[in-house]
Design a protein around this motif. Structure first.
Motif, short mmCIF file in Angstrom:
data_model
loop_
_atom_site.label_atom_id
_atom_site.label_comp_id
_atom_site.label_asym_id
_atom_site.label_seq_id
_atom_site.Cartn_x
_atom_site.Cartn_y
_atom_site.Cartn_z
N ASP A 156 39.31 37.48 35.59
CA ASP A 156 38.26 36.78 34.85
C ASP A 156 38.89 35.60 34.09
O ASP A 156 39.65 35.80 33.13
CB ASP A 156 37.59 37.74 33.87
CG ASP A 156 36.44 37.14 33.11
OD1 ASP A 156 36.53 35.96 32.69
OD2 ASP A 156 35.43 37.85 32.92
N ALA A 157 38.60 34.40 34.51
CA ALA A 157 39.24 33.20 33.96
C ALA A 157 38.96 33.03 32.47
O ALA A 157 39.85 32.61 31.72
CB ALA A 157 38.79 31.95 34.72
N GLU A 158 37.77 33.38 32.05
CA GLU A 158 37.43 33.22 30.63
C GLU A 158 38.28 34.16 29.76
O GLU A 158 38.83 33.75 28.74
CB GLU A 158 35.94 33.52 30.43
CG GLU A 158 35.42 33.14 29.07
CD GLU A 158 33.92 33.30 28.99
OE1 GLU A 158 33.46 33.88 27.98
OE2 GLU A 158 33.21 32.84 29.91
N VAL A 159 38.40 35.40 30.18
CA VAL A 159 39.21 36.37 29.44
C VAL A 159 40.68 35.98 29.47
O VAL A 159 41.35 35.96 28.44
CB VAL A 159 39.01 37.80 30.01
CG1 VAL A 159 40.01 38.78 29.40
CG2 VAL A 159 37.59 38.27 29.78
N VAL A 160 41.18 35.66 30.65
CA VAL A 160 42.59 35.29 30.79
C VAL A 160 42.90 34.06 29.95
O VAL A 160 43.92 34.01 29.25
CB VAL A 160 42.98 35.06 32.26
CG1 VAL A 160 44.38 34.48 32.38
CG2 VAL A 160 42.88 36.36 33.05
N THR A 161 42.03 33.07 29.98
CA THR A 161 42.26 31.86 29.19
C THR A 161 42.31 32.18 27.70
O THR A 161 43.23 31.74 27.00
CB THR A 161 41.17 30.81 29.50
OG1 THR A 161 41.26 30.45 30.88
CG2 THR A 161 41.35 29.57 28.64
N ALA A 162 41.36 32.95 27.21
CA ALA A 162 41.33 33.29 25.78
C ALA A 162 42.59 34.05 25.36
O ALA A 162 43.24 33.69 24.36
CB ALA A 162 40.09 34.10 25.46
N VAL A 163 42.96 35.07 26.11
CA VAL A 163 44.13 35.88 25.76
C VAL A 163 45.41 35.06 25.90
O VAL A 163 46.30 35.13 25.03
CB VAL A 163 44.18 37.16 26.63
CG1 VAL A 163 45.50 37.91 26.42
CG2 VAL A 163 43.00 38.07 26.31
N THR A 164 45.51 34.29 26.95
CA THR A 164 46.72 33.49 27.17
C THR A 164 46.91 32.47 26.05
O THR A 164 48.02 32.33 25.52
CB THR A 164 46.65 32.78 28.54
OG1 THR A 164 46.53 33.76 29.57
CG2 THR A 164 47.88 31.93 28.78
N ILE A 165 45.87 31.78 25.69
CA ILE A 165 45.99 30.75 24.64
C ILE A 165 46.28 31.39 23.29
O ILE A 165 47.10 30.87 22.52
CB ILE A 165 44.76 29.83 24.63
CG1 ILE A 165 44.75 28.99 25.91
CG2 ILE A 165 44.76 28.93 23.39
CD1 ILE A 165 43.54 28.13 26.09
#
Length: 191
Positions: free
Chosen positions: A173-182
């Motif tokens: 899930d790109a939205e979840v991965v982006t939030a956690v990664t950032i």
């Protein structure tokens, strides 16, 4: 004699070169590195293989020119994302988000290609130099945040972003991965 399709010979050559690079990227994305040859690139744009050799000396040269085209463009995107009047956290978040969007770029196909082939040492060195231009904005942010080793911190931060890219590319899930990664990136670089 080939027909000139631009106002000047230089413009024609630039246009042909851009079309050949576009064709090479399409071949990589659609058929993989094994299908990338000067003949295949020429066929894609309607040029004889011998004409393609006016622009590229080999398949390796095609790949090198794709990198020379893509990385400076992405380095500019990342520098712009990290630039501005915002605080360091906002700038780093912008940089991180822009880096993660690379997965959705057509240029992303270059990463698995280079992982799958054995590059000569001089190509690896040049790729390393270009790669550093993409990390530079994060290095500057780490320095401004007061780190004693901003280069190391930036490279570690780049690893965090790389894993985020791999997760997104694998279908997470790109939205979840982006939030956690950032969020992870900000804790690593700004604390």
């Amino acid at each position: 004699m080939p027909r000139i399709t631009a106002a000047t010979v230089a413009d024609h050559r630039a246009s042909q070169h851009a079309a050949l690079l576009e064709a090479a990227l399409e071949i990589l994305a659609g058929e993989g590195a094994a299908a990338l040859t000067p003949a295949a690139v020429g066929a894609r744009v309607g040029l004889a293989r011998s004409s393609v050799y006016r622009y590229f000396s080999s398949t390796a040269d095609i790949l090198a020119q794709l990198v020379e085209d893509a990385i400076p463009r992405w380095a500019g995107v990342l520098a712009a994302a990290a630039d501005g009047s915002g605080d360091l956290r906002e700038r780093l978040r912008g940089y991180g988000a822009a880096t993660l969007t690379f997965v959705h770029s057509r240029d992303y196909v270059l990463l698995p290609t280079f992982a799958a082939i054995d590059l000569p040492a001089e190509c690896q060195a040049r790729l390393g130099q270009l790669h550093e231009t993409m990390i530079e904005p994060m290095r500057a942010i780490a320095a401004q945040a007061g780190h004693d080793h901003p280069d190391l911190v930036a490279h570690l931060g780049w690893s965090i972003l790389g894993e985020g890219q791999r997760q997104i590319a694998a279908g997470a899930d790109a939205e979840v991965v982006t939030a956690v990664t950032i969020d992870t990136l900000c804790r690593a670089v700004l604390t």
